[in-house]
Design a protein around this motif. Sequence first.
Motif, PDB file in Angstrom:
ATOM      1  N   MET A   1      51.364  25.992 -19.154  1.00  0.00           N
ATOM      2  CA  MET A   1      51.787  25.420 -20.408  1.00  0.00           C
ATOM      3  C   MET A   1      53.122  26.047 -20.802  1.00  0.00           C
ATOM      4  N   LYS A   2      54.024  25.226 -21.276  1.00  0.00           N
ATOM      5  CA  LYS A   2      55.336  25.702 -21.693  1.00  0.00           C
ATOM      6  C   LYS A   2      55.653  25.105 -23.060  1.00  0.00           C
ATOM      7  N   LYS A   3      56.040  25.979 -23.992  1.00  0.00           N
ATOM      8  CA  LYS A   3      56.380  25.547 -25.354  1.00  0.00           C
ATOM      9  C   LYS A   3      57.751  26.090 -25.726  1.00  0.00           C
ATOM     10  N   LYS A   4      58.560  25.264 -26.365  1.00  0.00           N
ATOM     11  CA  LYS A   4      59.888  25.669 -26.810  1.00  0.00           C
ATOM     12  C   LYS A   4      59.792  26.582 -28.026  1.00  0.00           C
ATOM     13  N   VAL A   5      60.784  27.443 -28.167  1.00  0.00           N
ATOM     14  CA  VAL A   5      60.910  28.277 -29.365  1.00  0.00           C
ATOM     15  C   VAL A   5      61.771  27.503 -30.355  1.00  0.00           C
ATOM     16  N   HIS A   6      61.242  27.323 -31.542  1.00  0.00           N
ATOM     17  CA  HIS A   6      61.928  26.583 -32.600  1.00  0.00           C
ATOM     18  C   HIS A   6      62.610  27.580 -33.530  1.00  0.00           C
ATOM     19  N   LEU A   7      63.909  27.406 -33.762  1.00  0.00           N
ATOM     20  CA  LEU A   7      64.623  28.253 -34.710  1.00  0.00           C
ATOM     21  C   LEU A   7      64.446  27.718 -36.118  1.00  0.00           C
ATOM     22  N   SER A   8      64.187  28.595 -37.058  1.00  0.00           N
ATOM     23  CA  SER A   8      64.051  28.194 -38.455  1.00  0.00           C
ATOM     24  C   SER A   8      65.407  27.757 -38.996  1.00  0.00           C
ATOM     25  N   ILE A   9      65.386  27.088 -40.135  1.00  0.00           N
ATOM     26  CA  ILE A   9      66.626  26.670 -40.794  1.00  0.00           C
ATOM     27  C   ILE A   9      67.485  27.899 -41.092  1.00  0.00           C
ATOM     28  N   PHE A  10      66.849  28.987 -41.543  1.00  0.00           N
ATOM     29  CA  PHE A  10      67.577  30.214 -41.831  1.00  0.00           C
ATOM     30  C   PHE A  10      68.335  30.710 -40.593  1.00  0.00           C
ATOM     31  N   CYS A  11      67.665  30.734 -39.450  1.00  0.00           N
ATOM     32  CA  CYS A  11      68.313  31.199 -38.206  1.00  0.00           C
ATOM     33  C   CYS A  11      69.478  30.293 -37.818  1.00  0.00           C
ATOM     34  N   LYS A  12      69.291  28.996 -37.940  1.00  0.00           N
ATOM     35  CA  LYS A  12      70.360  28.061 -37.593  1.00  0.00           C
ATOM     36  C   LYS A  12      71.572  28.244 -38.502  1.00  0.00           C
ATOM     37  N   VAL A  13      71.324  28.339 -39.813  1.00  0.00           N
ATOM     38  CA  VAL A  13      72.422  28.505 -40.768  1.00  0.00           C
ATOM     39  C   VAL A  13      73.118  29.844 -40.551  1.00  0.00           C
ATOM     40  N   LEU A  14      72.335  30.915 -40.379  1.00  0.00           N
ATOM     41  CA  LEU A  14      72.920  32.236 -40.176  1.00  0.00           C
ATOM     42  C   LEU A  14      73.750  32.287 -38.897  1.00  0.00           C
TER      43      LEU A  14
END
Length: 158
Positions: A1-14
């Motif tokens: 099983m492989k799942k992507k890591v999702h970046l939060s809005i905070f991480c994307k903005v920062l």
Amino acid sequence: MKKKVHLSIFCKVLTLLVIGIMVAVIITEWHNPEKLSVALVITLLMVLFGVIYYPTSIETTSDTLRINHLFSSNKIPFNKICGAERCYPSPGGLRLCGSGGFLGYWGYFNDIVIGSYFGYYGDRSQCILLKLTDKKQYVISCEDPDEMVAEISARLQK
């Protein structure tokens, strides 16, 4: 099983904000070679470490849990894992060394609830705490973390 890591809005903005600031510093110091070289070195080091540690996906193989990065992966054998459970790292936790949102959360952290751990996660609300037999702890995250916890737990039962 492989799942992507999702970046939060905070991480994307920062991440975008930090890159934007560094580009602005480089542009303003373009005619000052001494300051420009310092700005370039700092920017390159930040991006280099971010790219090296940024978690892109979590994957289970027949005998290991893999934390995939852009150019490498960390492998944790299932026989070294003694437990996996959902967790929520405290925003007030102490970052000892690493990133607090630039290309995700990665590095050494100390949390009053979890204790000391190495983190590879992108969204606090999707975190999984891995407890290892040598008392080390990892906090990782991925899309659909409940399914990943169930998969890891099933592998530990075998």
